[in-house]
Design an enzyme around this catalytic site. Structure first.
Site, PDB file in Angstrom:
ATOM      1  N   TYR A  11       0.258 -33.311  28.267  1.00  0.00           N
ATOM      2  CA  TYR A  11       0.255 -33.410  26.799  1.00  0.00           C
ATOM      3  C   TYR A  11       1.530 -34.070  26.265  1.00  0.00           C
ATOM      4  CZ  TYR A  11       0.454 -31.580  21.978  1.00  0.00           C
ATOM      5  OH  TYR A  11       0.598 -31.430  20.626  1.00  0.00           O
ATOM      6  N   ASP A  31       2.266 -37.436  38.744  1.00  0.00           N
ATOM      7  CA  ASP A  31       1.539 -36.270  38.228  1.00  0.00           C
ATOM      8  C   ASP A  31       0.440 -35.943  39.223  1.00  0.00           C
ATOM      9  OD1 ASP A  31      -0.221 -34.551  36.622  1.00  0.00           O
ATOM     10  OD2 ASP A  31       1.021 -35.201  34.932  1.00  0.00           O
ATOM     11  N   LEU A  33      -2.125 -34.222  38.420  1.00  0.00           N
ATOM     12  CA  LEU A  33      -3.319 -34.051  37.577  1.00  0.00           C
ATOM     13  C   LEU A  33      -3.882 -32.632  37.665  1.00  0.00           C
ATOM     14  CD1 LEU A  33      -5.155 -37.499  38.062  1.00  0.00           C
ATOM     15  CD2 LEU A  33      -3.413 -36.870  36.385  1.00  0.00           C
ATOM     16  N   SER A 124      12.436 -24.641  26.992  1.00  0.00           N
ATOM     17  CA  SER A 124      11.564 -24.057  25.966  1.00  0.00           C
ATOM     18  C   SER A 124      12.339 -23.056  25.127  1.00  0.00           C
ATOM     19  CB  SER A 124      10.417 -23.343  26.681  1.00  0.00           C
ATOM     20  OG  SER A 124       9.734 -22.505  25.788  1.00  0.00           O
ATOM     21  N   ALA A 125      11.892 -22.883  23.890  1.00  0.00           N
ATOM     22  CA  ALA A 125      12.479 -21.858  23.022  1.00  0.00           C
ATOM     23  C   ALA A 125      12.240 -20.464  23.579  1.00  0.00           C
ATOM     24  CB  ALA A 125      11.874 -21.968  21.621  1.00  0.00           C
ATOM     25  N   THR A 126      11.349 -20.361  24.545  1.00  0.00           N
ATOM     26  CA  THR A 126      11.099 -19.048  25.149  1.00  0.00           C
ATOM     27  C   THR A 126      12.370 -18.493  25.807  1.00  0.00           C
ATOM     28  OG1 THR A 126       9.524 -17.814  26.493  1.00  0.00           O
ATOM     29  CG2 THR A 126      10.296 -19.852  27.426  1.00  0.00           C
ATOM     30  N   TYR A 148       7.151 -17.391  33.667  1.00  0.00           N
ATOM     31  CA  TYR A 148       7.272 -18.756  33.133  1.00  0.00           C
ATOM     32  C   TYR A 148       8.656 -18.948  32.514  1.00  0.00           C
ATOM     33  CZ  TYR A 148       6.936 -22.624  29.840  1.00  0.00           C
ATOM     34  OH  TYR A 148       7.191 -23.773  29.127  1.00  0.00           O
ATOM     35  N   LYS A 152      12.031 -21.364  33.618  1.00  0.00           N
ATOM     36  CA  LYS A 152      12.772 -22.324  32.783  1.00  0.00           C
ATOM     37  C   LYS A 152      14.269 -21.991  32.789  1.00  0.00           C
ATOM     38  CE  LYS A 152       9.459 -24.944  31.400  1.00  0.00           C
ATOM     39  NZ  LYS A 152       9.387 -26.272  31.981  1.00  0.00           N
ATOM     40  N   TYR A 176      12.157 -26.975  23.587  1.00  0.00           N
ATOM     41  CA  TYR A 176      11.120 -27.275  22.599  1.00  0.00           C
ATOM     42  C   TYR A 176      10.709 -26.010  21.874  1.00  0.00           C
ATOM     43  CZ  TYR A 176      10.129 -30.876  26.217  1.00  0.00           C
ATOM     44  OH  TYR A 176      10.197 -31.855  27.181  1.00  0.00           O
ATOM     45  N   ASN A 198      -3.064 -21.411  23.141  1.00  0.00           N
ATOM     46  CA  ASN A 198      -2.206 -21.718  21.985  1.00  0.00           C
ATOM     47  C   ASN A 198      -3.011 -21.826  20.703  1.00  0.00           C
ATOM     48  OD1 ASN A 198      -0.657 -23.472  24.437  1.00  0.00           O
ATOM     49  ND2 ASN A 198       0.542 -22.042  23.250  1.00  0.00           N
TER      50      ASN A 198
HETATM   51  P1  NAD Z   1       0.941 -30.126  30.534  1.00  0.00           P
HETATM   52  O1  NAD Z   1       0.359 -29.102  31.437  1.00  0.00           O
HETATM   53  O2  NAD Z   1       0.026 -30.863  29.638  1.00  0.00           O
HETATM   54  O3  NAD Z   1       1.776 -31.199  31.393  1.00  0.00           O
HETATM   55  C1  NAD Z   1       2.407 -30.868  32.602  1.00  0.00           C
HETATM   56  C2  NAD Z   1       1.957 -31.904  33.623  1.00  0.00           C
HETATM   57  O4  NAD Z   1       2.595 -31.624  34.871  1.00  0.00           O
HETATM   58  C3  NAD Z   1       0.452 -31.889  33.867  1.00  0.00           C
HETATM   59  O5  NAD Z   1      -0.046 -33.198  33.724  1.00  0.00           O
HETATM   60  C4  NAD Z   1       0.312 -31.406  35.313  1.00  0.00           C
HETATM   61  O6  NAD Z   1      -0.810 -31.989  35.946  1.00  0.00           O
HETATM   62  C5  NAD Z   1       1.639 -31.836  35.902  1.00  0.00           C
HETATM   63  N1  NAD Z   1       2.105 -31.043  37.045  1.00  0.00           N
HETATM   64  C6  NAD Z   1       2.220 -29.693  37.139  1.00  0.00           C
HETATM   65  N2  NAD Z   1       2.737 -29.368  38.335  1.00  0.00           N
HETATM   66  C7  NAD Z   1       2.948 -30.528  39.018  1.00  0.00           C
HETATM   67  C8  NAD Z   1       3.463 -30.834  40.301  1.00  0.00           C
HETATM   68  N3  NAD Z   1       3.837 -29.878  41.141  1.00  0.00           N
HETATM   69  N4  NAD Z   1       3.541 -32.126  40.659  1.00  0.00           N
HETATM   70  C9  NAD Z   1       3.153 -33.125  39.818  1.00  0.00           C
HETATM   71  N5  NAD Z   1       2.654 -32.881  38.594  1.00  0.00           N
HETATM   72  C10 NAD Z   1       2.552 -31.589  38.196  1.00  0.00           C
HETATM   73  O7  NAD Z   1       2.100 -29.420  29.709  1.00  0.00           O
HETATM   74  P2  NAD Z   1       2.927 -29.946  28.452  1.00  0.00           P
HETATM   75  O8  NAD Z   1       2.524 -29.136  27.278  1.00  0.00           O
HETATM   76  O9  NAD Z   1       2.868 -31.405  28.391  1.00  0.00           O
HETATM   77  O10 NAD Z   1       4.381 -29.468  28.879  1.00  0.00           O
HETATM   78  C11 NAD Z   1       5.283 -30.326  29.553  1.00  0.00           C
HETATM   79  C12 NAD Z   1       6.525 -29.537  29.897  1.00  0.00           C
HETATM   80  O11 NAD Z   1       7.078 -29.006  28.701  1.00  0.00           O
HETATM   81  C13 NAD Z   1       6.273 -28.352  30.812  1.00  0.00           C
HETATM   82  O12 NAD Z   1       7.355 -28.246  31.713  1.00  0.00           O
HETATM   83  C14 NAD Z   1       6.249 -27.173  29.876  1.00  0.00           C
HETATM   84  O13 NAD Z   1       6.648 -25.989  30.511  1.00  0.00           O
HETATM   85  C15 NAD Z   1       7.266 -27.614  28.829  1.00  0.00           C
HETATM   86  N6  NAD Z   1       7.054 -26.975  27.517  1.00  0.00           N
HETATM   87  C16 NAD Z   1       5.829 -27.051  26.931  1.00  0.00           C
HETATM   88  C17 NAD Z   1       5.626 -26.424  25.708  1.00  0.00           C
HETATM   89  C18 NAD Z   1       4.268 -26.454  25.038  1.00  0.00           C
HETATM   90  O14 NAD Z   1       4.011 -25.606  24.166  1.00  0.00           O
HETATM   91  N7  NAD Z   1       3.384 -27.389  25.353  1.00  0.00           N
HETATM   92  C19 NAD Z   1       6.679 -25.732  25.087  1.00  0.00           C
HETATM   93  C20 NAD Z   1       7.922 -25.705  25.715  1.00  0.00           C
HETATM   94  C21 NAD Z   1       8.099 -26.324  26.941  1.00  0.00           C
HETATM   95  N1  UDP Z   2      -1.923 -16.931  17.906  1.00  0.00           N
HETATM   96  C1  UDP Z   2      -3.026 -16.299  17.363  1.00  0.00           C
HETATM   97  N2  UDP Z   2      -4.240 -16.530  17.948  1.00  0.00           N
HETATM   98  C2  UDP Z   2      -4.417 -17.370  19.007  1.00  0.00           C
HETATM   99  C3  UDP Z   2      -3.272 -18.010  19.542  1.00  0.00           C
HETATM  100  C4  UDP Z   2      -2.033 -17.770  18.973  1.00  0.00           C
HETATM  101  O1  UDP Z   2      -2.915 -15.537  16.407  1.00  0.00           O
HETATM  102  O2  UDP Z   2      -5.553 -17.520  19.493  1.00  0.00           O
HETATM  103  C5  UDP Z   2      -0.591 -16.722  17.287  1.00  0.00           C
HETATM  104  C6  UDP Z   2       0.450 -16.105  18.202  1.00  0.00           C
HETATM  105  O3  UDP Z   2       0.377 -14.690  18.126  1.00  0.00           O
HETATM  106  C7  UDP Z   2       1.754 -16.684  17.631  1.00  0.00           C
HETATM  107  C8  UDP Z   2       1.340 -18.057  17.111  1.00  0.00           C
HETATM  108  O4  UDP Z   2      -0.079 -17.998  16.940  1.00  0.00           O
HETATM  109  O5  UDP Z   2       2.184 -15.908  16.515  1.00  0.00           O
HETATM  110  C9  UDP Z   2       1.690 -19.194  18.081  1.00  0.00           C
HETATM  111  O6  UDP Z   2       1.158 -18.871  19.357  1.00  0.00           O
HETATM  112  P1  UDP Z   2       1.110 -19.929  20.543  1.00  0.00           P
HETATM  113  O7  UDP Z   2       0.454 -19.247  21.711  1.00  0.00           O
HETATM  114  O8  UDP Z   2       0.499 -21.200  20.053  1.00  0.00           O
HETATM  115  O9  UDP Z   2       2.634 -20.246  20.830  1.00  0.00           O
HETATM  116  P2  UDP Z   2       3.825 -19.275  21.330  1.00  0.00           P
HETATM  117  O10 UDP Z   2       4.855 -19.317  20.258  1.00  0.00           O
HETATM  118  O11 UDP Z   2       3.282 -17.910  21.557  1.00  0.00           O
HETATM  119  O12 UDP Z   2       4.283 -19.932  22.582  1.00  0.00           O
END
Ligand code: NAD
Ligand code: UDP
Length: 336
Positions: A11, A31, A33, A124-126, A148, A152, A176, A198
């Site tokens: 994504y 990737d 995939l 991640s903000a996590t 997870y 990170k 992020y 999400n």
């Molecule tokens: P995503 O799953 O869409 O993309 C991750 C990609 O990595 C996928 O295409 C997957 O096929 C590939 N992948 C996974 N393991 C692999 C491996 N061992 N070798 C090669 N490819 C591999 O996720 P995203 O939402 O695009 O997130 C990208 C990064 O950002 C991730 O590290 C995720 O933890 C981090 N992130 C995402 C979010 C979010 O909400 N989407 C928030 C904070 C951080």
């Molecule tokens: N949420 C919700 N219903 C859903 C998915 C998420 O009410 O089906 C809420 C969740 O409790 C949080 C916000 O939406 O308050 C964002 O959640 P998400 O999983 O998208 O991101 P997070 O911040 O948890 O990584």
């Protein structure tokens, strides 16, 4: 520059590839995939009118990485590849640690071997856990309460150790907040497998008729309307943040950490109503119990990224939900 993008078919990676190609970089994607489709990359090429190089391979395979580093003179790596579902990580922690941590260690090892010392890492903000106050600045204490998040945090720590051992490394740890939205073409977007975890993909799938009703996880938080508040950021703003981070690495800053968020929090109900306006329809929802591990509110202080990267999120909530909707109605089954 020649940029290796791990997880570039995913994504955030696919949207970032657009920015990189538009800036004239050569893009090499690796990737496996496991959570994405190659079609995303074909569409990236179509949108930009430029070619990229794709390896359908796993970052866990050191010899494959070595072959890629031998073939291309890589200047920097943007490392997205990883597993990202919090709930799933509590059920299969070993797979998360193996893929995310071992995968990163293998990548870093090969980077070191080939003297490629410029890295942008998807954090991640996590890593802020349940913050004591808001907005969140980069110097807040970090913690993790699931595998997870721990993966990170640990990779962040590994990066710090590498930098301390060898200050020639330049590493941007990008934390992020909540990426949503899609490229405005509607050609690429978020395509979760199975039931979305999400909020935005779930709302979009209810709006398009794929699912019946949104479950809102709790309406008794101490927030404006009782539902959870998050800092949603448009994925193209996030993508642009990566380009800015690459520019920053050219100035040899050492190890730097930036929040990528808008600085503004929206509740679940606010997001839902914004989506209803764009989709011009009511979206059924019901309130259920809080989701385990969720926090009430989370939003960034994005000033450091503005000051040091010259980056700011430009797109608002309306842009985010309308681009999500545009992607969803044009691709109701995602990439097929
Ligand atoms: P995503 O799953 O869409 O993309 C991750 C990609 O990595 C996928 O295409 C997957 O096929 C590939 N992948 C996974 N393991 C692999 C491996 N061992 N070798 C090669 N490819 C591999 O996720 P995203 O939402 O695009 O997130 C990208 C990064 O950002 C991730 O590290 C995720 O933890 C981090 N992130 C995402 C979010 C979010 O909400 N989407 C928030 C904070 C951080
Ligand atoms: N949420 C919700 N219903 C859903 C998915 C998420 O009410 O089906 C809420 C969740 O409790 C949080 C916000 O939406 O308050 C964002 O959640 P998400 O999983 O998208 O991101 P997070 O911040 O948890 O990584």
């Amino acid at each position: 520059m020649q940029i290796l993008v791990t997880g570039g078919a995913g994504y955030i990676g696919s949207h970032t590839c657009i920015c990189l190609l538009e800036q004239g970089h050569d893009v090499i994607v690796i990737d496996n995939l496991s959570n994405s489709h190659q079609q995303a990359l074909s569409r990236v090429e179509k949108i930009t009118g430029k070619k990229l190089t794709f390896y359908q391979e796993d970052i866990l395979h050191q010899t494959v990485l070595e072959r890629i580093f031998n073939t291309h003179t890589i200047d920097a790596v943007i490392h997205f590849a990883g597993l990202k579902a919090v709930g799933e990580s509590t059920q299969i922690p070993l797979q998360y640690y193996h893929n995310n941590i071992t995968g990163s260690l293998v990548l870093l090892e090969v980077m070191q071997q080939y003297q490629v010392k410029n890295l942008v890492f998807s954090s991640s903000a996590t890593v802020y856990g349940d913050p004591k106050q808001l907005p969140i600045t980069e110097d807040f204490p970090t913690s993790a309460n699931n595998p997870y998040g721990r993966s990170k945090l640990l990779i962040e720590e590994v990066c710090r150790d590498i930098y301390h051992a060898d200050p020639l490394w330049n590493i941007a740890l990008l934390r992020y907040f909540n990426p949503i939205g899609a490229h405005h073409s509607g050609q690429i977007g978020e395509d979760p497998q199975g039931i979305p975890n999400n909020l935005l993909p779930y709302i979009a799938q209810v709006a398009v008729g794929k699912r019946e009703s949104l479950s809102i996880f709790g309406n008794d938080y101490a927030t404006c309307d009782g539902t959870g508040v998050r800092d949603y950021i448009h994925v193209m703003d996030l993508a642009e943040g990566h380009s800015k981070a690459l520019d920053k690495l050219q100035t040899q800053p050492g190890l730097v950490v930036y929040n990528l968020g808008t600085g503004k929090g929206y509740s679940v109900l606010e997001v839902l109503h914004a989506f209803e306006q764009v989709a011009k329809k009511a979206i059924p929802y019901h309130i259920v119990a809080r989701r385990a591990g969720d926090i009430a509110a989370c939003y960034a202080d994005p000033h450091l990224a503005k000051k040091e990267l010259g980056w700011i999120a430009k797109r608002d909530l309306h842009d985010m939900v309308s681009d999500t909707w545009h992607w969803q109605i044009h691709n109701p089954q995602g990439y097929i």
